[in-house]
Design an enzyme around this catalytic site. Structure first.
Site, PDB file in Angstrom:
ATOM      1  CG  ASP A   1      22.350  57.981  24.398  1.00 31.77           C
ATOM      2  OD1 ASP A   1      21.136  58.001  24.659  1.00 31.77           O
ATOM      3  OD2 ASP A   1      23.185  58.698  24.983  1.00 31.77           O
TER       4      ASP A   1
ATOM      5  CG  ASP B   1      20.057  64.088  25.309  1.00 33.03           C
ATOM      6  OD1 ASP B   1      19.840  65.259  25.646  1.00 33.03           O
ATOM      7  OD2 ASP B   1      19.205  63.375  24.743  1.00 33.03           O
TER       8      ASP B   1
ATOM      9  CG  ASP C   1      26.752  59.738  26.879  1.00 31.75           C
ATOM     10  OD1 ASP C   1      25.646  59.298  26.502  1.00 31.75           O
ATOM     11  OD2 ASP C   1      26.872  60.745  27.597  1.00 31.75           O
TER      12      ASP C   1
END
Length: 218
Positions: free
Chosen positions: A11, A13, A170
């Site tokens: 991922d 960000d 996240d």
């Protein structure tokens, strides 16, 4: 015992890049424009992975109903585009991790829900991403995470079977997408995760508190 990954997907960000402050700056610009109280970093940080919708919801709260959400999103994205890499940095340890992957000849790429035009504006600011083999953004395909399509498409491009790929993110949608794509799921605990997310319930294959921990599995 987890086997050695043959490919790794990330991922963006909250996993590779700490973009929260620039996203928060855009949110606060919109709030000030509409004469609303601004939002503190501690409040918006763990919402940063949820994009414009999540940030506007946390910033405006119940007052959001008084506005046209599409107009607010357009204002937010326009401001973010203008100031996309002022306070954004790669997380500590990311450069070392990327160098380790390159040295081990392990192909890696990025699968994000960030719109493609913003992803393409942001990534060139970070030379450590030059060896990235694939970038899939939120609007690259007909589906985005938590659907597995972006991950399986990235796997095809780097020519590694999904079961031999680790996906690190996240957010719960990252873990759900990894599981649906038959990839090893890894939670970046150092990212935008708070107690309210109850990440221990995501049933990921691995939880890491620092990017460099991945090097131990190479």
């Amino acid at each position: 015992m987890l086997g050695k990954p043959q490919g790794i997907l990330f991922d963006l960000d909250g996993t590779l890049l700490d973009t929260a402050r620039d996203l928060g700056n855009a949110l606060n610009w919109v709030l000030r424009y509409h004469n609303q109280p601004t939002c503190e970093y501690e409040v918006y940080r763990n919402i940063a992975s949820d994009g414009s919708q999540g940030l506007l919801e946390i910033g405006f709260g119940s007052r959001l109903l008084d506005y046209d959400i599409d107009t607010l999103k357009a204002q937010f994205l326009a401001r973010y585009e203008q100031q996309i890499c002022v306070d954004t940095v790669s997380f500590e340890g990311v450069v070392t991790l990327i160098n380790g992957l390159d040295k081990a000849n392990i192909p890696w790429g990025i699968v994000t829900n960030k719109p493609q035009w913003l992803t393409e504006l942001l990534l060139p600011n970070f030379a450590e991403f030059d060896a990235c083999k694939v970038v899939i953004s939120g609007d690259t395909l007909a589906k985005r995470k938590p659907h597995p399509l972006p991950l399986t498409h990235a796997a095809e491009i780097i020519d590694v079977a999904p079961q031999d790929i680790w996906y690190i993110g996240d957010a719960k949608r990252d873990i759900d997408a990894a599981k649906a794509a038959n990839m090893t799921s890894v939670v970046a605990n150092y990212g935008y995760i708070g107690p309210e997310h109850q990440s221990h319930r995501w049933n990921a294959d691995l939880y890491i508190d620092h990017p460099q921990i991945l090097l131990q599995h190479l």
